[in-house]
Design a protein around this motif. Structure first.
Motif, PDB file in Angstrom:
ATOM      1  N   SER A  19      -3.913  31.285 -10.082  1.00  9.64           N
ATOM      2  CA  SER A  19      -3.514  30.139 -10.888  1.00  9.64           C
ATOM      3  C   SER A  19      -3.103  28.995  -9.981  1.00  9.64           C
ATOM      4  CB  SER A  19      -2.328  30.498 -11.782  1.00  9.64           C
ATOM      5  OG  SER A  19      -2.717  31.461 -12.730  1.00  9.64           O
ATOM      6  N   PHE A  20      -3.340  27.781 -10.447  1.00 11.50           N
ATOM      7  CA  PHE A  20      -2.833  26.632  -9.711  1.00 11.50           C
ATOM      8  C   PHE A  20      -1.316  26.740  -9.647  1.00 11.50           C
ATOM      9  CE2 PHE A  20      -6.620  23.747 -10.888  1.00 11.50           C
ATOM     10  CZ  PHE A  20      -7.201  23.910  -9.640  1.00 11.50           C
ATOM     11  N   PRO A  21      -0.728  26.438  -8.508  1.00 13.21           N
ATOM     12  CA  PRO A  21       0.733  26.537  -8.383  1.00 13.21           C
ATOM     13  C   PRO A  21       1.432  25.391  -9.111  1.00 13.21           C
ATOM     14  CG  PRO A  21      -0.202  25.639  -6.371  1.00 13.21           C
ATOM     15  CD  PRO A  21      -1.364  26.028  -7.255  1.00 13.21           C
ATOM     16  N   ASP A  22       2.670  25.635  -9.443  1.00 13.24           N
ATOM     17  CA  ASP A  22       3.500  24.633 -10.114  1.00 13.24           C
ATOM     18  C   ASP A  22       4.022  23.656  -9.054  1.00 13.24           C
ATOM     19  OD1 ASP A  22       5.007  23.227 -11.913  1.00 13.24           O
ATOM     20  OD2 ASP A  22       6.523  24.787 -12.177  1.00 13.24           O
ATOM     21  N   VAL A  23       3.140  22.782  -8.592  1.00 13.08           N
ATOM     22  CA  VAL A  23       3.438  21.822  -7.536  1.00 13.08           C
ATOM     23  C   VAL A  23       2.979  20.451  -8.004  1.00 13.08           C
ATOM     24  CG1 VAL A  23       2.831  21.099  -5.181  1.00 13.08           C
ATOM     25  CG2 VAL A  23       3.214  23.515  -5.675  1.00 13.08           C
ATOM     26  N   GLU A  24       3.842  19.465  -7.872  1.00 17.73           N
ATOM     27  CA  GLU A  24       3.459  18.111  -8.245  1.00 17.73           C
ATOM     28  C   GLU A  24       2.870  17.402  -7.035  1.00 17.73           C
ATOM     29  OE1 GLU A  24       5.778  14.312  -9.882  1.00 17.73           O
ATOM     30  OE2 GLU A  24       5.670  16.030 -11.255  1.00 17.73           O
ATOM     31  N   LEU A  25       1.689  16.833  -7.231  1.00 18.11           N
ATOM     32  CA  LEU A  25       0.993  16.083  -6.189  1.00 18.11           C
ATOM     33  C   LEU A  25       1.041  14.608  -6.551  1.00 18.11           C
ATOM     34  CD1 LEU A  25      -2.054  18.487  -5.988  1.00 18.11           C
ATOM     35  CD2 LEU A  25      -0.306  18.211  -4.226  1.00 18.11           C
ATOM     36  N   VAL A  26       1.307  13.763  -5.562  1.00 15.08           N
ATOM     37  CA  VAL A  26       1.344  12.324  -5.812  1.00 15.08           C
ATOM     38  C   VAL A  26      -0.078  11.842  -6.044  1.00 15.08           C
ATOM     39  CG1 VAL A  26       1.993  10.066  -4.904  1.00 15.08           C
ATOM     40  CG2 VAL A  26       3.417  12.060  -4.421  1.00 15.08           C
ATOM     41  N   SER A  27      -0.241  11.065  -7.099  1.00 17.16           N
ATOM     42  CA  SER A  27      -1.549  10.585  -7.522  1.00 17.16           C
ATOM     43  C   SER A  27      -1.741   9.121  -7.154  1.00 17.16           C
ATOM     44  CB  SER A  27      -1.669  10.750  -9.039  1.00 17.16           C
ATOM     45  OG  SER A  27      -2.776  10.054  -9.525  1.00 17.16           O
ATOM     46  N   THR A  28      -2.994   8.701  -7.109  1.00 20.38           N
ATOM     47  CA  THR A  28      -3.305   7.295  -6.847  1.00 20.38           C
ATOM     48  C   THR A  28      -3.082   6.436  -8.076  1.00 20.38           C
ATOM     49  OG1 THR A  28      -5.630   7.850  -7.284  1.00 20.38           O
ATOM     50  CG2 THR A  28      -4.958   7.649  -4.970  1.00 20.38           C
ATOM     51  N   SER A  29      -2.965   7.030  -9.253  1.00 22.22           N
ATOM     52  CA  SER A  29      -2.836   6.195 -10.445  1.00 22.22           C
ATOM     53  C   SER A  29      -1.548   6.416 -11.233  1.00 22.22           C
ATOM     54  CB  SER A  29      -4.033   6.404 -11.364  1.00 22.22           C
ATOM     55  OG  SER A  29      -4.048   7.715 -11.863  1.00 22.22           O
ATOM     56  N   ARG A  30      -0.806   7.445 -10.896  1.00 21.55           N
ATOM     57  CA  ARG A  30       0.482   7.642 -11.560  1.00 21.55           C
ATOM     58  C   ARG A  30       1.388   8.453 -10.645  1.00 21.55           C
ATOM     59  NH1 ARG A  30      -2.971  11.014 -15.377  1.00 21.55           N
ATOM     60  NH2 ARG A  30      -2.434  13.139 -14.882  1.00 21.55           N
ATOM     61  N   ALA A  31       2.608   8.651 -11.071  1.00 28.36           N
ATOM     62  CA  ALA A  31       3.621   9.250 -10.202  1.00 28.36           C
ATOM     63  C   ALA A  31       3.232  10.625  -9.665  1.00 28.36           C
ATOM     64  CB  ALA A  31       4.954   9.334 -10.930  1.00 28.36           C
ATOM     65  N   GLY A  32       2.692  11.473 -10.507  1.00 23.84           N
ATOM     66  CA  GLY A  32       2.378  12.803 -10.028  1.00 23.84           C
ATOM     67  C   GLY A  32       1.503  13.570 -10.985  1.00 23.84           C
ATOM     68  N   VAL A  33       0.815  14.543 -10.445  1.00 23.38           N
ATOM     69  CA  VAL A  33      -0.050  15.414 -11.230  1.00 23.38           C
ATOM     70  C   VAL A  33       0.301  16.847 -10.866  1.00 23.38           C
ATOM     71  CG1 VAL A  33      -2.430  16.189 -11.572  1.00 23.38           C
ATOM     72  CG2 VAL A  33      -1.947  13.750 -11.379  1.00 23.38           C
ATOM     73  N   ASN A  34       0.523  17.661 -11.873  1.00 25.56           N
ATOM     74  CA  ASN A  34       0.742  19.082 -11.679  1.00 25.56           C
ATOM     75  C   ASN A  34      -0.483  19.788 -12.247  1.00 25.56           C
ATOM     76  OD1 ASN A  34       1.486  21.795 -11.801  1.00 25.56           O
ATOM     77  ND2 ASN A  34       3.642  21.285 -12.066  1.00 25.56           N
ATOM     78  N   LEU A  35      -1.326  20.304 -11.362  1.00 32.25           N
ATOM     79  CA  LEU A  35      -2.573  20.929 -11.814  1.00 32.25           C
ATOM     80  C   LEU A  35      -2.327  22.202 -12.617  1.00 32.25           C
ATOM     81  CD1 LEU A  35      -4.679  20.275  -8.613  1.00 32.25           C
ATOM     82  CD2 LEU A  35      -4.886  19.123 -10.822  1.00 32.25           C
ATOM     83  N   ALA A  36      -1.171  22.829 -12.431  1.00 31.28           N
ATOM     84  CA  ALA A  36      -0.847  24.024 -13.224  1.00 31.28           C
ATOM     85  C   ALA A  36      -0.741  23.669 -14.701  1.00 31.28           C
ATOM     86  CB  ALA A  36       0.458  24.647 -12.738  1.00 31.28           C
ATOM     87  N   GLY A  37      -0.427  22.428 -14.996  1.00 24.98           N
ATOM     88  CA  GLY A  37      -0.272  21.991 -16.376  1.00 24.98           C
ATOM     89  C   GLY A  37      -1.512  21.375 -16.985  1.00 24.98           C
TER      90      GLY A  37
END
Length: 183
Positions: free
Chosen positions: A24-42
């Motif tokens: 599973s994708f981990p519960d980690v927020e990655l900084v995005s180029t278009s918004r504050a963050g993306v959590n791929l687990a969600g």
């Protein structure tokens, strides 16, 4: 550069991604180029995530020996290929993301310069790479992702492409896999 040179060293499959299918994708927020963050687990639905070492930046030289590192060359051509076929992947129900360990500022610059319609994500602290045990390599004191593409449905990885070569034609492998899953 939209194509990689014919004499580019080919990466070998060292087995570093064999543990990823079914993870599973981990519960980690990655900084995005278009918004504050993306959590791929969600992320629900189909996600195509391609990990790459680094895009070049006009006016900045590549690291010493970059062209001789197997799998290093081709980040910009790969991003442009995903850009050029983004509509096809969207029509197949896939959301596309690119991720590297470059800073959010470098990711924004590349996205704007290359007219990328999807989000580029920054894993600068390597939290995502560590959580998934993604293969990395070091050059000039920086730790970079090795090139790998993950296709996930509802946060669970169904397909892993590793090693990815040539990166400028890899989008066709992804499209073929996506189309086969719909057929």
């Amino acid at each position: 550069m939209t194509r990689i040179p014919a004499n580019t060293p080919v990466p070998e499959n060292d087995g570093a991604c064999r543990h990823l299918t079914g993870a599973s994708f981990p519960d980690v927020e990655l900084v995005s180029t278009s918004r504050a963050g993306v959590n791929l687990a969600g992320q629900s639905g189909l996600v195509v995530l391609y990990c790459y070492p680094r895009t070049g930046h006009p006016g900045r030289p590549s690291p010493e020996g970059w062209a001789q590192i197997p799998g290093a060359l081709g980040c910009t051509p790969q991003a442009c290929a995903f850009r050029d076929h983004y509509g096809e992947m969207a029509d197949l129900g896939a959301r596309v993301f690119g991720v590297s360990t470059q800073s959010p500022e470098d990711q924004r610059e590349a996205r704007e310069r290359l007219n990328i319609p999807y989000e580029l994500l920054s894993d600068e602290p390597l939290a995502f790479a560590r959580a998934l045990q993604l293969p990395t390599f070091s050059v000039d004191g920086a730790t970079l992702h090795r090139r790998v593409t993950l296709i996930a449905r509802d946060g669970r990885i169904e397909k892993v492409f590793y090693p990815v070569f040539p990166p400028d034609d890899h989008v066709y492998e992804v499209l073929d896999w996506l189309k086969a899953g719909i057929a």
